[in-house]
Design an enzyme around this catalytic site. Structure first.
Site, PDB file in Angstrom:
ATOM      1  CB  CYS A  96      -0.911  -0.057   1.239  1.00 23.89           C
ATOM      2  SG  CYS A  96      -1.574   1.523   1.760  1.00 23.89           S
ATOM      3  CB  CYS A 103       0.458   1.929   4.109  1.00 30.03           C
ATOM      4  SG  CYS A 103      -1.233   1.301   3.952  1.00 30.03           S
TER       5      CYS A 103
END
Length: 328
Positions: free
Chosen positions: A33, A36
């Site tokens: 991700c 993230c």
């Protein structure tokens, strides 16, 4: 510096922490991700600043490795931040929104600190000593002050140093006269007259939304020489150094505020919204307390709090402001 963030390896470990720590701030993330990874340094920075044993714990949960936890808490998007208070979900933030994350975490941290500071008679409700909520979308950024660079002119050396002004602890002035008298003087008073000049540099470029000034002069009894609260406050952003008093009188302030009795709440705090458009890229502030509200000769300040939003770090490379856009 060793990380204070706990990596979760099992559901049992996670549930144990939910019982042992009053607040648990959880970062549900995934290796693949992009957002993230982008927000991870901000989460780590908050963890370093705000972790408290058995009070506030920051944890990371890899949703691919801990599918049972992710399923139990209905995690469908990454990153998702969940903040648990006494084992129950208090807040849920989906997406990489650093401003919201900082605001929510710092508000809860202030509540936790308020409820744990037993020496100050904090109420059991867990609220911090200041009243009211922060402006929506903004957080307490007082921790961005470069403490070593703080300067204060015309302060009486019998009272606290300039550093007491940015202490988050409840002022002794709120504890009543006897309690305050028994402690060190955790406030600042002007010396030869009512004027004070303060220089406050920051570690990063800030957007400053609101200033809070707390002033708690004692009631006049036998000693009528009590200090005054500030009345006229002039603010100058982005000065390279502190101004002299004569110099300040010749330079137009970016914002000038006149405070009256109605502006001070029951905690002795005045909340001053700034002209936000004028305080968008701020690396320092100069506060000039021009006069006090009364006939006395001294002004007293107990605390100053800065509310806004952090931008780019000045030294440790660029810390980009990020939204919750998908991808990198």
């Amino acid at each position: 510096m060793m990380s204070k963030t706990v990596i979760i390896n099992s559901l049992g470990q996670f549930e144990g922490l939910l019982k042992s720590s009053r607040i648990v701030v959880t970062d549900f993330h995934a290796v693949w991700c992009g957002p993230c990874k982008t927000i991870a340094p901000i989460f780590e920075q908050l963890s370093q600043q705000l972790s408290r044993p058995n009070l506030i714990t920051f944890v990371k949960v890899d949703v691919d490795q801990q599918k049972e936890i992710a399923s139990k808490y209905g995690i469908t998007a990454m990153p998702t931040f969940m903040i648990f208070k006494q084992g129950k979900v208090e807040e849920k933030i989906q997406g990489a929104d650093p401003r919201k994350l900082q605001a929510v975490i710092k508000k809860l941290a202030a509540e936790a600190d308020g409820s744990s500071s037993s020496g100050f008679g904090a109420s059991g409700s867990g609220s911090s000593w200041r009243k009211g909520d922060l402006p929506r979308g903004y957080g307490d950024i007082t921790d961005q002050i470069e403490v070593k660079g703080l300067e204060l002119l015309n302060a009486d050396s019998e009272f606290g140093s300039v550093r007491v002004l940015i202490d988050g602890a409840k002022p002794t002035g709120l504890s009543g006269g006897k309690a305050a008298a028994s402690k060190e003087k955790d406030w600042v008073e002007s010396d030869t007259d009512e004027q004070l000049m303060m220089f406050m540099p920051f570690q990063s470029t800030l957007k400053v939304h609101t200033i809070q000034i707390t002033s708690l002069p004692p009631k006049a009894e036998e000693d009528d020489e009590v200090p005054m609260r500030p009345k006229t406050v002039q603010i100058y952003p982005n000065r390279a150094h502190i101004l002299g008093f004569e110099e300040a009188e010749d330079i137009p302030a970016t914002q000038s505020i006149t405070l009256s009795e109605k502006d001070w709440d029951e905690t002795g705090t005045a909340t001053i919204p700034l002209r936000f458009v004028k305080f968008q890229n701020v690396t320092s502030l100069v506060f000039f307390i021009v006069d006090g509200d009364g006939e006395g000769e001294r002004v007293r300040i107990d605390r100053i709090r800065i509310i806004g939003e952090t931008g780019e770090k000045r030294e440790m490379g660029k810390l980009e402001k990020i939204g919750d856009e998908p991808g990198e």
